[in-house]
Enzyme design. Sequence first.
Site, mmCIF file in Angstrom:
data_model
loop_
_atom_site.group_PDB
_atom_site.id
_atom_site.type_symbol
_atom_site.label_atom_id
_atom_site.label_comp_id
_atom_site.label_asym_id
_atom_site.label_seq_id
_atom_site.Cartn_x
_atom_site.Cartn_y
_atom_site.Cartn_z
ATOM 1 N N ARG A 30 0.801 -1.228 0.000
ATOM 2 C CA ARG A 30 0.000 0.000 0.000
ATOM 3 C C ARG A 30 0.834 1.279 0.000
ATOM 4 N NH1 ARG A 30 -5.221 -0.919 2.237
ATOM 5 N NH2 ARG A 30 -5.718 1.257 1.862
ATOM 6 N N HIS A 76 -7.481 -3.131 -7.813
ATOM 7 C CA HIS A 76 -7.218 -2.454 -6.531
ATOM 8 C C HIS A 76 -8.505 -2.336 -5.706
ATOM 9 C CE1 HIS A 76 -4.416 -0.138 -4.086
ATOM 10 N NE2 HIS A 76 -5.387 0.737 -3.850
ATOM 11 N N TYR A 120 -16.755 14.276 -13.395
ATOM 12 C CA TYR A 120 -16.602 15.457 -14.245
ATOM 13 C C TYR A 120 -15.258 15.488 -14.972
ATOM 14 C CZ TYR A 120 -20.488 17.092 -11.362
ATOM 15 O OH TYR A 120 -21.683 17.196 -10.706
#
Length: 745
Positions: A30, A76, A120
Amino acid sequence: MQDSQIIRTEYSDVMKKSYIDYAMSVIVARALPDVRDGLKPVQRRTLYDMYELGIRYDRPYRKCARIVGDTMGKYHPHGDSSIYESLVVMAQEFKKGMILVDGHGNFGSIEGDGAAAMRYTEARLAKITQDAYLADLDKDIVDFMPNFDETEKEPEVLPVRIPNLLVNGAEGIAVGMATSIPTHNLGEVIEAVKAYMKNDDISTKQLMKYIKGPDFPTGGIVVNKDELLNIYEAGSGKIKIRGKVEVEEMKGGKNRLVITEIPYTMIGAGIGKFLNDVCALVESKKTSDIVDISNQSSKEGIRIVIELKRGADVENLTNMLYKKTRLEDTFGVNMLAVANGRPETMGLKKIIEHHVDFQFELATRKYQNLLKKEQDRKEIQEGLIKACDVIDLIIEILRGSQSVKDAKACLTNGVTENIKFKSSISKKMAAMLRFTERQATAILEMRLYKLIGLELEALMKEHEETLKNIARYEDILNNYDSMAEVIMADLDKIKKEFARKRRTAVENAEEAVYEENKIEEQEVVFLMDRFGYAKTVDTNIYERNKEAADAENKHVLSCMNTGKLCIFTNTGKMHQVKVLDLPYGKFRDKGLPIDNVSNYDSTQENIVYICDAEQMRYARLLFATKQGMIKKVEGNEFQVAKRTIAATKLQPEDELISVQVVTDNQQVVLQTKEGYFLRFPAQEVSGKKKGAIGVRGIKLRKNDELEHAYLFEEGTEAKVIFGEKEVTLNRLKVAKRDGNGTKAR
């Protein structure tokens, strides 16, 4: 039902093993980058997913939500926010040395504005990512491993051609460790890698002829050049960085300071904090040279303008900004990365060494695969050339065969039993054929137009080219220098296309020293009303308004404007406040809440006593608590630098009710809530440290508590009001400390 087996073990051992497993999982999977490609797993998976989706630099942008969803579903499974955050950071020019993702839309700003929602924004791979990070993935040059649910394959590491760990740096907090690697200049790093490949005994000092130091995307100035060698050798240390300040002349002989580059550590909320810190310097009268400050930054770059008074000392003011704000800051370096599956802190040379080893590993696998393909091609080409020489015989074999199997057997092993030949000579020649399996297949699939003269000529040229490629690949694989030359040629191409000028200057700068404006020392009067609003006024102003000041304010005392005030509260704490932090001005000014300039919290505490810190130094203080505990403490025990300390130790449910300056020739009178008074000489109160509870001053009856502690001089008259009665303290009978006291009549 199967019998369950209970394993008895020490709980601490289970916890220890579980926590170590968890920690290693966070470290490796990680938080920390791999030294080979300089990427954390989430970054690697996001880039690989974009590669798989075909979102190349020369194709249209795709919605980030699509990329994030696909990455989360395939590779993931740790939530969309971590994937989108990493995608955003890889697209932010002010955070990365080289952006890896080409973002379209609002991807946040250097001033800390967040990116727009992923629905967006759009993105695609940057050209450098495609050319230097993901190229040759189809050539089997890195190992692939199963994804989390074993339905897909993902690369263990990307075949990155440049030392990304140095170029883009890294930041990550794992369990028990953290990494912090600054960004560097791509061109300089490539030259350092080439220098190492030419001489692997090169020292860190020699490498630093190429890599001058960090190269932050925000520019700025590294000011401790001489310390960089130790930092790069050890892999840890502190880099001092300053913003770039320019002086611009204005009309009327005035100047203004313009900050055009900021320290890398100031990115985000740090810019707003810097503006507030400069305002605070003006408000606290640390400087009176600043007239105005404005942030005129735009897409073109940083521009923070500080307008100055005429005749302002520019150099002194610049040094003050370096000293008192984050315009000069420290970047903590800890070059920690995962190497060979383990976290390791590495110096500059070690990182380059790992990178070069990785490049040779990639090149070896690449050219082994290319060599095998060329050898396979050579085998087929030789078969076709040989077939062209005996094409009539091959046609006769094909026409006389009953099946493809028979024809193939004849071509590979000379088996002629099931084939009809026109003559015995043809049969003898056919029995001598020994084509390979691959060659036989190619011959059977060959089209007739290949027999045209020009096609045969092209086949011969192709064969020559294949032989050249085989010789070249074998040379690369068998000679270190040849492979190094190929790797260096690739690096040169990348440098030529993507390198840019250094942004951060590296130098040795003198320590920022500035002279504070000396404040004229004077005596002032501190006033605080019952609402907690405090201010200081000139002594003459106080004298003219003494009656009104005493009536309107709860606390009034004289002090020096350069000193400190000590505020004792019922919770047993002492808070310190600088007198200069309080507003100084007119008698009718409102003042400032005392909470704003100290750690005192009016919602949780009540003020018991306020005194001047310097005057208290030579005095002794009498402490009294609600539960009847008293003690004397030397005033110099409260001469501390901290803003808040524990002034006394309290028992559970106890409160401090009184703090007073006391002398040995005074008399103490303790008064309880129920009206019991006890008088005894102050000499009987033991001297204690501030951390002590003290001794019992009066024995309290059930549900009674100490309400007041009075002091008066022997031989003087002292009266107090209890309820509706007037009690003359000096007429009370003198008793011993820790008595029951007498009830007021």
